[in-house]
Design an enzyme around this catalytic site. Structure first.
Site, PDB file in Angstrom:
ATOM      1  N   ASP A 269       0.830  -1.208   0.000  1.00 24.54           N
ATOM      2  CA  ASP A 269       0.000   0.000   0.000  1.00 24.54           C
ATOM      3  C   ASP A 269       0.868   1.262   0.000  1.00 24.54           C
ATOM      4  OD1 ASP A 269      -2.468   1.245  -0.175  1.00 24.54           O
ATOM      5  OD2 ASP A 269      -2.801   1.295   1.992  1.00 24.54           O
ATOM      6  N   ILE A 270       1.845   1.291  -0.899  1.00 26.00           N
ATOM      7  CA  ILE A 270       2.712   2.460  -1.028  1.00 26.00           C
ATOM      8  C   ILE A 270       1.934   3.588  -1.704  1.00 26.00           C
ATOM      9  CG2 ILE A 270       4.784   3.384  -2.171  1.00 26.00           C
ATOM     10  CD1 ILE A 270       5.383   1.601   0.214  1.00 26.00           C
TER      11      ILE A 270
END
Length: 234
Positions: free
Chosen positions: A50-51
């Site tokens: 979940d960058i």
């Protein structure tokens, strides 16, 4: 964190101060190093999943830290190159290959980081249905095909950057967004590219500061010289 997240600063929610290009490069390089550590320094390897700019936090010195490991997955030790898992992530940042196959690899993080790099350069929404191309990667690709990179750069930077480093970062980002994960760079390669750009921008700014300092000295010498030669008022 003392200075919130990267998204807040890009959007102006943290006030009128603007992140300089050098500061943005520094944040990008530090974030990339954090991600590279997850991929190569951790045993077992960790994929963040979940960058995005809201998960890059900034401390009091504007040093970047990756946050929110709620979706992260570790790889079992062994020869596995991927993990088959239910797709999770944020729309716009989500690796289309991972979405299509359910095969998670570290290259899924690389795709997401490429999107972050384009945000840092352009300060544009990741998804904008009003644009000619809704996804930021497709939009940047379209604009580059027209040959004018300055049109995609965040106008808040007001031209205070080396165009060569802009090109380098955009090229790195677009490589990260390659539809085929096998053709994307590793985070080690991304870190090297960003450090090179940061060094170039720091050198440019150092040269500008030295030039300004020289000009100030010349003015001071000129004033003293004139004062000494002119007769004093009587």
């Amino acid at each position: 964190m003392a200075n919130g997240d990267l998204k807040e600063h890009l959007s102006g929610k943290r006030g009128p101060s603007i992140l300089t290009w050098e500061r943005r490069l520094c944040i990008a390089a530090e974030s990339a190093q954090g991600l590279e550590y997850l991929h190569n320094g951790c045993k077992p390897q960790i994929v963040h999943r979940d960058i995005k700019t809201t998960n890059i936090l900034l401390n009091e010195k504007f040093q970047a830290k990756l946050a929110d490991f709620g979706l992260s997955r570790s790889f079992p030790l062994g020869t596995e190159t991927h993990v088959s898992t239910v797709v999770a992530g944020t729309p716009g940042y989500l690796d289309p290959e991972y979405y299509r196959t359910n095969w998670l690899t570290e290259k899924s993080d690389v795709f997401s980081f490429g999107v972050v790099l384009l945000e840092i350069v352009t300060n544009q929404p990741v998804i904008d249905m009003k644009r000619e191309r809704s996804h930021i990667g497709e939009w940047v690709g379209l604009m580059l095909s027209r040959g004018d990179i300055n049109s995609i750069v965040d106008p808040k930077l007001q031209g205070e950057y080396d165009p060569n480093t802009i090109w380098k970062v955009v090229e790195t980002a677009m490589t990260c967004l390659n539809p085929s994960s096998s053709r994307r760079p590793t985070m080690t390669q991304v870190v090297m590219d960003l450090k090179e750009c940061l060094n170039m921008e720091m050198a440019r700014n150092m040269g500008s500061r030295m030039k300004d300092s020289t000009n100030d000295t010349s003015i001071e010498v000129s004033i003293n010289f004139t004062t000494e030669l002119n007769p004093a008022a009587r």
